[in-house]
Write an enzyme that holds these catalytic residues in place. Structure first.
Site, short mmCIF file in Angstrom:
data_model
loop_
_atom_site.label_atom_id
_atom_site.label_comp_id
_atom_site.label_asym_id
_atom_site.label_seq_id
_atom_site.Cartn_x
_atom_site.Cartn_y
_atom_site.Cartn_z
N ASN A 60 0.83 -1.20 0.00
CA ASN A 60 0.00 0.00 0.00
C ASN A 60 0.87 1.25 0.00
O ASN A 60 1.96 1.28 0.55
CB ASN A 60 -0.96 0.01 1.20
CG ASN A 60 -0.37 0.71 2.41
OD1 ASN A 60 -0.43 1.94 2.52
ND2 ASN A 60 0.22 -0.07 3.32
N PHE A 88 -1.88 8.06 4.42
CA PHE A 88 -2.64 8.64 5.54
C PHE A 88 -3.91 9.35 5.06
O PHE A 88 -4.23 10.46 5.49
CB PHE A 88 -1.79 9.62 6.35
CG PHE A 88 -0.68 9.01 7.16
CD1 PHE A 88 -0.55 7.65 7.31
CD2 PHE A 88 0.27 9.83 7.77
CE1 PHE A 88 0.48 7.10 8.07
CE2 PHE A 88 1.31 9.30 8.52
CZ PHE A 88 1.42 7.94 8.67
N SER A 117 5.59 5.02 8.82
CA SER A 117 5.00 4.74 7.51
C SER A 117 5.98 5.17 6.42
O SER A 117 6.55 6.26 6.49
CB SER A 117 3.69 5.49 7.33
OG SER A 117 3.25 5.40 5.99
N ASN A 130 5.07 5.95 3.47
CA ASN A 130 4.29 6.63 2.44
C ASN A 130 4.11 8.13 2.66
O ASN A 130 3.41 8.79 1.90
CB ASN A 130 2.92 5.96 2.32
CG ASN A 130 3.04 4.50 1.93
OD1 ASN A 130 3.83 4.15 1.07
ND2 ASN A 130 2.28 3.64 2.61
N THR A 131 4.70 8.68 3.71
CA THR A 131 4.75 10.12 3.93
C THR A 131 6.21 10.54 3.89
O THR A 131 6.99 10.12 4.75
CB THR A 131 4.13 10.51 5.29
OG1 THR A 131 2.74 10.16 5.29
CG2 THR A 131 4.26 12.00 5.54
N LYS A 178 5.19 3.54 17.08
CA LYS A 178 5.21 2.45 16.11
C LYS A 178 6.45 2.59 15.24
O LYS A 178 6.69 3.65 14.65
CB LYS A 178 3.95 2.48 15.23
CG LYS A 178 3.82 1.26 14.32
CD LYS A 178 2.44 1.19 13.68
CE LYS A 178 2.24 -0.11 12.90
NZ LYS A 178 0.87 -0.24 12.37
N ASN A 227 5.74 -1.75 11.57
CA ASN A 227 4.98 -1.23 10.45
C ASN A 227 5.31 -2.03 9.20
O ASN A 227 5.95 -3.08 9.27
CB ASN A 227 5.31 0.26 10.26
CG ASN A 227 4.13 1.06 9.73
OD1 ASN A 227 3.40 0.61 8.86
ND2 ASN A 227 3.95 2.27 10.25
#
Length: 379
Positions: free
Chosen positions: A118, A122, A183, A185-186, A223, A252
């Site tokens: 993915n 967010f 994450s 993805n940021t 996390k 994560n």
């Protein structure tokens, strides 16, 4: 072939992964709204296992199995998810302001690996909307953890203030808070895992949580990514103990793609994103063992990553996890997944030398309080 597996193979896997998620989640939410249906679902999918009761983070839980953040980003279906047997639900990741996330397509299945990729980014309704939703939950309500992150548009220099805004709005409604700095993805988010940047962030979130919830101290966790080097894992564990953090969520998603059964060309075609599911189980377990060996029972560890079966969950517990979470396993396993895991964990506990799950925590970590109690075969 079980009914859900047939549905998944013949229907769901032929539909865009994000659309399939919304369809399935919509059915869960709809069932929870039908009078009497929630109780019937709970009877079928959430039978009681008294031996699995857990006290962690100041909370009394019916069992150790939670739903990881990412499934219910906006706290729209926690009662339905609890009826499917999850002992707690972690919502989010929630950011201070609403954001749409990354462009679609952004969620992909790797069925041969029982994995997902993915790059959601967010996507969520924002902290004000989610806080209002949580405030409307009826009591008694499921145990709800709140996973918080940074808006993509916020520069690193303003990250602390961004997390504080979210904390102020959500802390009073959370049974525990998780600071997500892992994450992939940021852009730049994982840089906040460095101890010198993480320390002021955690201190500010802790202060904001205490101000927002003066009557009840909200447990605070961080996390972390599975891609951290061992010395960085040690540094986070040391910092967590030093600053009085309540726990760590490990781990994560990963940016790695090694050892997949799916062809390299097909994986590359999916593009960037975090990989979750079965390929993470060994690394996630290794991180848990290292954290437990470093901090022992001074931290509550929530093990997530690669949990498909009851044995996976049991091995995470032996590695140091007091609580465990799943996401990809639920996607591939369907509505009976939590029920099956509870049954299997209870069977493994009954066949073990441990009188409770608490006694089993960390038994295979090699060092720490539980290692001294572990039978030779679990080390």
């Amino acid at each position: 072939m079980p009914a859900y597996q047939l549905l998944f193979d013949k229907v769901l896997r032929r539909v865009d992964a994000e659309r399939a998620h919304h369809l399935a989640f919509g059915l869960i939410r709809a069932a929870a709204r039908v009078p009497g249906a929630r109780g019937a679902v709970r009877t079928a999918y959430a039978p009681s296992h008294p031996s699995l009761r857990v006290h962690a983070l100041g909370l009394d839980l019916p069992g150790p199995l939670g739903l990881a953040a990412g499934f219910d980003k906006n706290a729209v279906g926690v009662t339905g998810l609890a009826a499917l047997g999850f002992d707690f639900v972690e919502i989010g990741t929630v950011t201070a302001r609403p954001q749409p996330g990354n462009p679609a397509p952004r969620l992909f299945r790797l069925p041969a690996d029982r994995a997902l990729v993915n790059r959601m980014g967010f996507n969520n309704d924002g902290s004000a909307a989610v806080a209002a939703r949580l405030a409307r939950l009826r009591t008694p309500r499921p145990v709800v953890g709140v996973n918080i992150g940074k808006n993509k548009s916020v520069p690193e220099s303003e990250a602390v203030a961004d997390y504080v805004t979210t904390t102020r709005r959500l802390a009073r409604h959370a049974d525990y808070l998780v600071v997500n700095v892992s994450s992939p993805n940021t852009p730049g988010l994982r840089d906040l895992q460095a101890a010198d940047r993480l320390r002021p962030l955690l201190a500010a979130v802790r202060e904001a949580a205490d101000r927002s919830s003066p009557v009840r101290r909200v447990p605070l966790l961080v996390k972390i990514a599975p891609d951290l080097a061992d010395e960085d894992i040690d540094a986070v564990a040391d910092l967590a103990v030093e600053t009085g953090l309540d726990g760590i969520v490990a781990t994560n998603t990963t940016t790695g793609r090694a050892g997949l059964a799916t062809g390299a060309a097909a994986v590359e075609a999916l593009g960037a994103g975090g990989l979750s599911g079965a390929p993470l189980k060994e690394r996630s377990r290794a991180v848990l063992r290292r954290l437990y060996a470093r901090a022992g029972d001074r931290l509550t560890l929530i093990g997530v990553g690669g949990i498909e079966t009851a044995d996976d969950a049991w091995q995470h517990i032996l590695a140091g996890a007091t609580l465990v979470q799943g996401y990809s396993g639920f996607v591939y396993g369907g509505p009976g997944w939590a029920r099956d895991l509870h049954r299997g964990i209870a069977e493994r506990l009954a066949a073990s030398p441990y009188r409770s799950l608490a006694e089993a925590v960390g038994a295979s970590a090699g060092t720490g309080p539980a290692a001294d109690r572990a039978p030779e075969e679990s080390r």
